[in-house]
Design an enzyme around this catalytic site. Structure first.
Site, mmCIF file in Angstrom:
data_model
loop_
_atom_site.group_PDB
_atom_site.id
_atom_site.type_symbol
_atom_site.label_atom_id
_atom_site.label_comp_id
_atom_site.label_asym_id
_atom_site.label_seq_id
_atom_site.Cartn_x
_atom_site.Cartn_y
_atom_site.Cartn_z
ATOM 1 N N HIS A 33 0.817 -1.209 0.000
ATOM 2 C CA HIS A 33 0.000 0.000 0.000
ATOM 3 C C HIS A 33 0.854 1.264 0.000
ATOM 4 O O HIS A 33 0.345 2.358 -0.219
ATOM 5 C CB HIS A 33 -0.920 0.027 1.225
ATOM 6 C CG HIS A 33 -2.054 -0.930 1.140
ATOM 7 N ND1 HIS A 33 -2.127 -2.074 1.891
ATOM 8 C CD2 HIS A 33 -3.177 -0.927 0.371
ATOM 9 C CE1 HIS A 33 -3.232 -2.733 1.604
ATOM 10 N NE2 HIS A 33 -3.882 -2.056 0.682
ATOM 11 N N ARG A 59 -6.758 6.110 1.008
ATOM 12 C CA ARG A 59 -6.471 5.207 2.118
ATOM 13 C C ARG A 59 -5.219 5.640 2.878
ATOM 14 O O ARG A 59 -5.108 5.418 4.079
ATOM 15 C CB ARG A 59 -6.345 3.769 1.607
ATOM 16 C CG ARG A 59 -7.652 3.245 1.051
ATOM 17 C CD ARG A 59 -7.723 1.747 1.018
ATOM 18 N NE ARG A 59 -6.992 1.171 -0.098
ATOM 19 C CZ ARG A 59 -7.054 -0.129 -0.429
ATOM 20 N NH1 ARG A 59 -7.803 -0.960 0.279
ATOM 21 N NH2 ARG A 59 -6.375 -0.594 -1.454
ATOM 22 N N GLU A 252 -16.624 -9.670 -1.913
ATOM 23 C CA GLU A 252 -15.543 -10.027 -0.984
ATOM 24 C C GLU A 252 -15.420 -9.065 0.194
ATOM 25 O O GLU A 252 -15.506 -7.848 0.031
ATOM 26 C CB GLU A 252 -14.226 -10.049 -1.770
ATOM 27 C CG GLU A 252 -12.997 -10.332 -0.928
ATOM 28 C CD GLU A 252 -11.746 -10.447 -1.777
ATOM 29 O OE1 GLU A 252 -10.685 -9.996 -1.331
ATOM 30 O OE2 GLU A 252 -11.830 -10.993 -2.905
ATOM 31 N N GLU A 280 -9.065 -12.172 4.388
ATOM 32 C CA GLU A 280 -7.797 -11.455 4.233
ATOM 33 C C GLU A 280 -7.274 -10.896 5.553
ATOM 34 O O GLU A 280 -6.070 -10.923 5.818
ATOM 35 C CB GLU A 280 -8.013 -10.326 3.226
ATOM 36 C CG GLU A 280 -6.905 -9.329 3.096
ATOM 37 C CD GLU A 280 -7.260 -8.220 2.116
ATOM 38 O OE1 GLU A 280 -6.643 -7.156 2.209
ATOM 39 O OE2 GLU A 280 -8.149 -8.421 1.259
ATOM 40 N N HIS A 329 -5.228 -14.410 -0.240
ATOM 41 C CA HIS A 329 -5.008 -13.016 -0.615
ATOM 42 C C HIS A 329 -3.620 -12.917 -1.239
ATOM 43 O O HIS A 329 -2.658 -13.485 -0.742
ATOM 44 C CB HIS A 329 -5.099 -12.136 0.634
ATOM 45 C CG HIS A 329 -4.831 -10.697 0.392
ATOM 46 N ND1 HIS A 329 -3.789 -10.029 0.991
ATOM 47 C CD2 HIS A 329 -5.475 -9.783 -0.386
ATOM 48 C CE1 HIS A 329 -3.798 -8.766 0.613
ATOM 49 N NE2 HIS A 329 -4.807 -8.585 -0.226
ATOM 50 N N GLU A 349 -4.759 -15.337 -6.732
ATOM 51 C CA GLU A 349 -4.865 -13.894 -6.951
ATOM 52 C C GLU A 349 -3.518 -13.290 -7.313
ATOM 53 O O GLU A 349 -2.495 -13.622 -6.722
ATOM 54 C CB GLU A 349 -5.392 -13.199 -5.692
ATOM 55 C CG GLU A 349 -5.472 -11.685 -5.823
ATOM 56 C CD GLU A 349 -5.969 -10.987 -4.570
ATOM 57 O OE1 GLU A 349 -6.530 -9.882 -4.704
ATOM 58 O OE2 GLU A 349 -5.791 -11.529 -3.463
#
EC number: 4.2.1.90
Length: 405
Positions: A33, A59, A252, A280, A329, A349
């Protein structure tokens, strides 16, 4: 009588960090992130903080990137090393160097389950059922598996019993499922941008986004929504039904991790044929047992957060016994070596970490060297055939070691 290989003991454990609140923004790495400006992952995405106007646009505005990347390295007596990365930063370094080190150093490199159990037991009084401490334990556990594989000269997936399929197929998480389709992925998962505080207008906007992508991607390409703990049961149920006409494959992590009854209700009321998924932000085997009992369709543990590979293997076995899927995840090579051995993980993923999702960038770039990316949406087991997890640590990333022992 054949000679049995003598395995070395662990001599040192060390912990570094990069990024986080005390460093320059955009370090990337294990804390994916922590990106620079104009990145889709820090766009207007619905979160539990979106109901506060000061924190709804980004975020990073509420501090999603304050932890930074934790890097744990374990060194054997013979000089071989294993390492792993996760999201725990400087605080994780303290836990490793000042607490967990006593359970690691002096043990045989194969004592992974013993070390894992001791770390869980010794931190139980301050770890709860997930979060920073579990991220740190996960990172240590992954580093131990990496070291064990390198010492015996085998990839981690072979230590787990070997592959059950020739390749892993992937869906892509990002803002552009249409681009993911062009790259050969089997599906695309988008973040939602609105939540309960936006009312029915928010539902209409996110449903319109799904409708637009369905038109761009055609009728058969998988489309999914990632709600990142931002909704309540009523809103999530209404959103699921609003998206049903556009063949949404699953919805999700609509609810916070602890709302098990909410997940049970959501699964009961979701449109027929639409899957409900989560996991997650769950940690520990016990929390996944409770989550499994809600009846959701897919559990999605992060191997860097749930307790490591040791716990992920247990979660997969638990899910298999109940006829449920486990699709971790996205956590790059740390997931690849696990899921290729799981019979109840038919796909995996891949997280798009390029700013506009137009190129394939390794998830933990730049901290891992030789990190894999899918080719035409797939990774063949043959490219996993390197000792350990098959990656090396990029020591040019200005690693900081704030503590020692």
């Amino acid at each position: 009588m054949e000679n049995i290989m003598t395995l070395p003991k662990i001599k040192h454990v060390r912990a570094w960090f990069i990024g986080g609140a005390t460093a320059e923004k955009g370090a990337g790495g294990g804390d994916y992130h922590d990106q620079g400006g104009n990145h889709w992952i820090d766009d207007h995405i619905a979160t539990p903080m979106s109901k506060y106007r000061d924190y709804e646009q980004s975020r990073q505005s509420f501090g999603i990137n304050v932890l930074g990347t934790l890097i744990v390295e374990v060194e054997a007596e013979n000089g071989q090393t294993g390492f792993a990365v996760s999201t725990a930063g400087e605080m994780g370094c303290f836990i490793v160097e000042k607490h967990l080190n006593r359970f690691i150093e002096g043990k045989c490199v194969s004592d992974i389950k013993l070390i894992h159990d001791q770390m869980l037991g010794a931190t139980m009084y301050y770890s709860g059922s997930g979060g920073l401490v579990m991220n740190t334990i996960s990172c240590v556990d992954l580093a131990l598996w990496d070291l064990f594989g390198k010492v015996v000269g085998l990839p981690v997936y072979k230590l787990l019993g070997g592959a059950v399929r020739d390749e892993i197929q992937f869906y892509a998480t990002g803002a552009r499922p249409d681009l993911a389709k062009e790259m050969g992925f089997i599906g695309g998962k988008m973040p939602t941008h609105w939540g309960p505080h936006d009312g029915d207008a928010g539902i209409r906007k996110d449903a319109a986004m799904v409708a637009d992508m369905r038109e761009k991607c055609g009728p058969d390409f998988w489309l999914m929504l990632d709600c990142w703990m931002s909704q309540d049961v009523n809103y999530a149920t209404k959103l699921a039904h609003a998206c049903a006409p556009f063949n949404l494959k699953w919805i999700e992590e609509c609810l916070p991790p602890q709302q098990y009854e909410g997940y049970r209700e959501l699964k009961r009321n979701a449109p027929a044929g639409m899957m409900v998924t989560s996991g997650e932000h769950h940690g520990t085997l016990q929390s996944f047992r409770t989550l499994a009992e809600t009846g959701i369709d897919i559990m999605q543990p992060d191997v860097g957060w749930c307790g490591g590979l040791t716990t992920l293997v247990e979660i997969a076995a638990l899910a298999k016994s109940r006829g449920q899927l486990v699709v971790p995840h996205g956590s790059s090579v740390y997931s690849h070596h696990a899921v290729i051995t799981f019979t109840n993980t038919p796909f995996s993923e891949f997280l798009m970490t390029s700013p506009d999702c137009s190129t394939l960038r390794p998830q933990f770039d730049p901290i891992l060297l030789d990190e894999l990316v899918p080719v035409n949406g797939r990774i063949h087991k043959s490219v996993l055939d390197k000792p350990g997890f098959g990656v090396e640590l990029n020591r040019d990333c200005h690693l900081k070691r704030p503590y020692s022992h």
